[in-house]
Design an enzyme around this catalytic site. Structure first.
Site, PDB file in Angstrom:
ATOM      1  N   CYS A 114      52.932  50.764   4.739  1.00  0.00           N
ATOM      2  CA  CYS A 114      53.751  49.810   5.208  1.00  0.00           C
ATOM      3  C   CYS A 114      55.034  49.704   4.463  1.00  0.00           C
ATOM      4  CB  CYS A 114      53.016  48.618   4.969  1.00  0.00           C
ATOM      5  SG  CYS A 114      51.779  48.237   6.095  1.00  0.00           S
ATOM      6  N   HIS A 250      59.368  43.254   5.484  1.00  0.00           N
ATOM      7  CA  HIS A 250      58.145  43.846   6.076  1.00  0.00           C
ATOM      8  C   HIS A 250      57.366  42.694   6.644  1.00  0.00           C
ATOM      9  CE1 HIS A 250      54.565  45.817   7.323  1.00  0.00           C
ATOM     10  NE2 HIS A 250      53.613  45.515   6.484  1.00  0.00           N
ATOM     11  N   ASN A 280      52.052  43.276  12.554  1.00  0.00           N
ATOM     12  CA  ASN A 280      52.116  44.258  11.430  1.00  0.00           C
ATOM     13  C   ASN A 280      52.256  45.755  12.195  1.00  0.00           C
ATOM     14  OD1 ASN A 280      52.410  45.818   9.253  1.00  0.00           O
ATOM     15  ND2 ASN A 280      50.778  44.750   7.975  1.00  0.00           N
TER      16      ASN A 280
HETATM   17  O1  UT7 Z   1      51.066  45.481   5.770  1.00  0.00           O
HETATM   18  C1  UT7 Z   1      50.248  45.975   4.765  1.00  0.00           C
HETATM   19  C2  UT7 Z   1      50.132  44.948   3.631  1.00  0.00           C
HETATM   20  N1  UT7 Z   1      49.192  44.142   4.162  1.00  0.00           N
HETATM   21  C3  UT7 Z   1      49.286  42.642   4.102  1.00  0.00           C
HETATM   22  O2  UT7 Z   1      50.179  42.353   3.504  1.00  0.00           O
HETATM   23  C4  UT7 Z   1      48.226  42.007   4.328  1.00  0.00           C
HETATM   24  C5  UT7 Z   1      47.837  40.976   3.410  1.00  0.00           C
HETATM   25  N2  UT7 Z   1      46.941  39.962   3.492  1.00  0.00           N
HETATM   26  C6  UT7 Z   1      46.927  39.022   4.585  1.00  0.00           C
HETATM   27  O3  UT7 Z   1      47.867  38.836   5.298  1.00  0.00           O
HETATM   28  C7  UT7 Z   1      46.020  37.840   4.590  1.00  0.00           C
HETATM   29  O4  UT7 Z   1      44.893  38.067   3.466  1.00  0.00           O
HETATM   30  C8  UT7 Z   1      44.941  37.882   5.717  1.00  0.00           C
HETATM   31  C9  UT7 Z   1      45.771  37.359   6.894  1.00  0.00           C
HETATM   32  C10 UT7 Z   1      44.405  39.152   6.060  1.00  0.00           C
HETATM   33  C11 UT7 Z   1      43.867  36.925   5.682  1.00  0.00           C
HETATM   34  O5  UT7 Z   1      44.182  35.568   5.222  1.00  0.00           O
HETATM   35  P1  UT7 Z   1      43.427  34.910   4.040  1.00  0.00           P
HETATM   36  O6  UT7 Z   1      43.934  33.807   3.904  1.00  0.00           O
HETATM   37  O7  UT7 Z   1      43.497  35.781   2.843  1.00  0.00           O
HETATM   38  O8  UT7 Z   1      41.911  35.002   4.337  1.00  0.00           O
HETATM   39  P2  UT7 Z   1      40.750  35.534   3.731  1.00  0.00           P
HETATM   40  O9  UT7 Z   1      40.834  37.003   4.007  1.00  0.00           O
HETATM   41  O10 UT7 Z   1      40.560  34.887   2.424  1.00  0.00           O
HETATM   42  O11 UT7 Z   1      39.589  35.038   4.567  1.00  0.00           O
HETATM   43  C12 UT7 Z   1      39.360  33.695   4.857  1.00  0.00           C
HETATM   44  C13 UT7 Z   1      38.274  33.455   5.872  1.00  0.00           C
HETATM   45  C14 UT7 Z   1      37.049  34.364   5.587  1.00  0.00           C
HETATM   46  O12 UT7 Z   1      35.657  33.699   5.627  1.00  0.00           O
HETATM   47  P3  UT7 Z   1      34.900  32.893   4.619  1.00  0.00           P
HETATM   48  O13 UT7 Z   1      34.680  34.150   3.707  1.00  0.00           O
HETATM   49  O14 UT7 Z   1      35.921  32.179   3.957  1.00  0.00           O
HETATM   50  O15 UT7 Z   1      33.755  32.248   5.302  1.00  0.00           O
HETATM   51  C15 UT7 Z   1      37.094  35.435   6.588  1.00  0.00           C
HETATM   52  O16 UT7 Z   1      35.817  35.908   6.966  1.00  0.00           O
HETATM   53  O17 UT7 Z   1      38.495  33.793   7.322  1.00  0.00           O
HETATM   54  C16 UT7 Z   1      37.671  34.520   7.823  1.00  0.00           C
HETATM   55  N3  UT7 Z   1      38.432  35.366   8.746  1.00  0.00           N
HETATM   56  C17 UT7 Z   1      38.482  35.064  10.070  1.00  0.00           C
HETATM   57  N4  UT7 Z   1      38.383  34.050  10.822  1.00  0.00           N
HETATM   58  C18 UT7 Z   1      38.398  33.757  11.952  1.00  0.00           C
HETATM   59  C19 UT7 Z   1      38.753  36.662   8.630  1.00  0.00           C
HETATM   60  N5  UT7 Z   1      39.408  37.298   9.858  1.00  0.00           N
HETATM   61  C20 UT7 Z   1      39.212  36.326  10.619  1.00  0.00           C
HETATM   62  C21 UT7 Z   1      39.763  36.067  12.068  1.00  0.00           C
HETATM   63  N6  UT7 Z   1      39.241  34.867  12.733  1.00  0.00           N
HETATM   64  N7  UT7 Z   1      40.357  36.899  12.832  1.00  0.00           N
END
Ligand code: UT7
Length: 323
Positions: A114, A250, A280
């Site tokens: 990225c 980005h 992304n």
């Molecule tokens: O471009 C390269 C660099 N990449 C990035 O910059 C990405 C960086 N990370 C992010 O953008 C965020 O971490 C995400 C958008 C990927 C995720 O957001 P988050 O607020 O960090 O959520 P999380 O990973 O902590 O997940 C929260 C909950 C989890 O459930 P539990 O364990 O709390 O029950 C996940 O299983 O959300 C759940 N979850 C979803 N729920 C519905 C994960 N994906 C989904 C989904 N729909 N698609």
């Protein structure tokens, strides 16, 4: 007299197919609301069958050439940032070179995931400042839809396909921050974090593999490292945050974009945001945002721009330029 690498043209290409968040509700336990709230993404473009990274990159390059009023033969080098080259080799950049009908010069890929476009801009700038090239086509192009695990809701809803290109040209300048062109670059990586974001395939496995990400861990690094590299790049350029017209970040997550802008002390009015429409697109996201931002009438000649990106590696960096 100082030589600067100045933007002479910009362009982009997005595949025709637009996929809204609701599409994923049909096959995954996810919702449009979750995707919007956690990432800011509303839709993304996916490449058609047979559509390639090099093909999209060539379309973006053609648009940038048209914008600059130049021909392929006027370009000395192509630097293409991508992690999704059509083949393991040759480089997608040489495929673009052939597709443009360019038999002169040289072409190569840069792979920094990225952060790829920031790395490519920095490398192109170095080619120009060292006199190895006068005009460099810098492209970011990706088909991340080809490396998605469509059963993994935590990654497959986040990424999209597309390409953007910026044509850099050597111009004599005054040697001050008032110059147009690239004013500074700052690159960083830390390979200890390789497990946070990677593709589980490659020559060691004999497969293409799928993207794996510990999103919340990457998130934790993102705001701090992006604000830090942007600040360093501004210091190197001799400019302050108050002078910045546009942050062109980005486009991974609106919350990262907002957090970084806040840390830099800049309001969201000064940020070009395209994540809602593109998702992304990895190395393509910054040139896409530059091109779309210019087309929207946001970015104008003379504007001071800070670009910043972070991704797999981890690799991150920033470039300060005056449009
Ligand atoms: O471009 C390269 C660099 N990449 C990035 O910059 C990405 C960086 N990370 C992010 O953008 C965020 O971490 C995400 C958008 C990927 C995720 O957001 P988050 O607020 O960090 O959520 P999380 O990973 O902590 O997940 C929260 C909950 C989890 O459930 P539990 O364990 O709390 O029950 C996940 O299983 O959300 C759940 N979850 C979803 N729920 C519905 C994960 N994906 C989904 C989904 N729909 N698609």
């Amino acid at each position: 007299m100082t030589i600067r690498a100045v933007v002479a043209g910009v362009g982009h290409y997005l595949p025709e197919r637009v996929v809204p968040n609701t599409e994923f509700e049909k096959t995954l336990e996810t919702t449009d609301e979750w995707i919007r709230a956690r990432s800011g993404i509303e839709r993304r473009h996916f490449a058609a069958e047979g559509e390639t990274t090099s093909g999209m990159a060539a379309n973006a390059a053609r648009a940038a050439l048209k914008d600059a009023g130049l021909e392929p033969a006027d370009v000395d080098a192509i630097v293409l940032a991508t992690s999704t080259a059509d083949l393991t080799f040759p480089s997608a950049a040489t495929m673009v070179q052939a597709e443009l009908g360019m038999t002169n010069g040289f072409a190569f890929d840069v792979q920094a995931v990225c952060a790829g476009f920031v790395y490519a801009l920095s490398n192109a700038n170095a080619l120009i400042l060292s006199g190895q090239a006068r005009r460099v086509m810098v492209i970011g192009a990706e088909t991340f839809s080809r490396i998605m695990d469509w059963t993994d809701r935590s990654t497959c809803v986040l990424f999209g396909d597309g390409a953007g290109a910026v044509l850099l040209e050597a111009r004599d300048s005054g040697g001050t921050p008032a110059d147009r062109g690239i004013l500074s670059t700052d690159l960083n990586s830390d390979g200890r974090h390789r497990d946070l974001l990677y593709v589980d395939g490659g020559v060691s496995t004999g497969t293409t593999g799928h993207l794996r990400m510990q999103g919340n861990q990457v998130f934790r690094h993102a705001v701090e490292k992006l604000a830090s590299t942007a600040t360093t790049a501004m210091e190197k350029a001799g400019v302050s945050a108050e002078e910045v017209d546009w942050i062109v970040p980005h486009q991974a997550n609106i919350r990262i974009i907002q957090g970084t802008a806040k840390k830099l002390g800049l309001p969201m009015e000064n940020v070009v945001v395209t994540v809602q429409d593109h998702g992304n697109t990895s190395a393509a996201s910054i040139p896409l945002a530059l091109s779309v931002g210019r087309d929207r009438g946001q970015i104008k000649p003379g504007d001071l721009i800070v670009t910043e990106a972070i991704g797999g590696g981890l690799a991150w960096g920033a470039v300060v330029l005056r449009w």
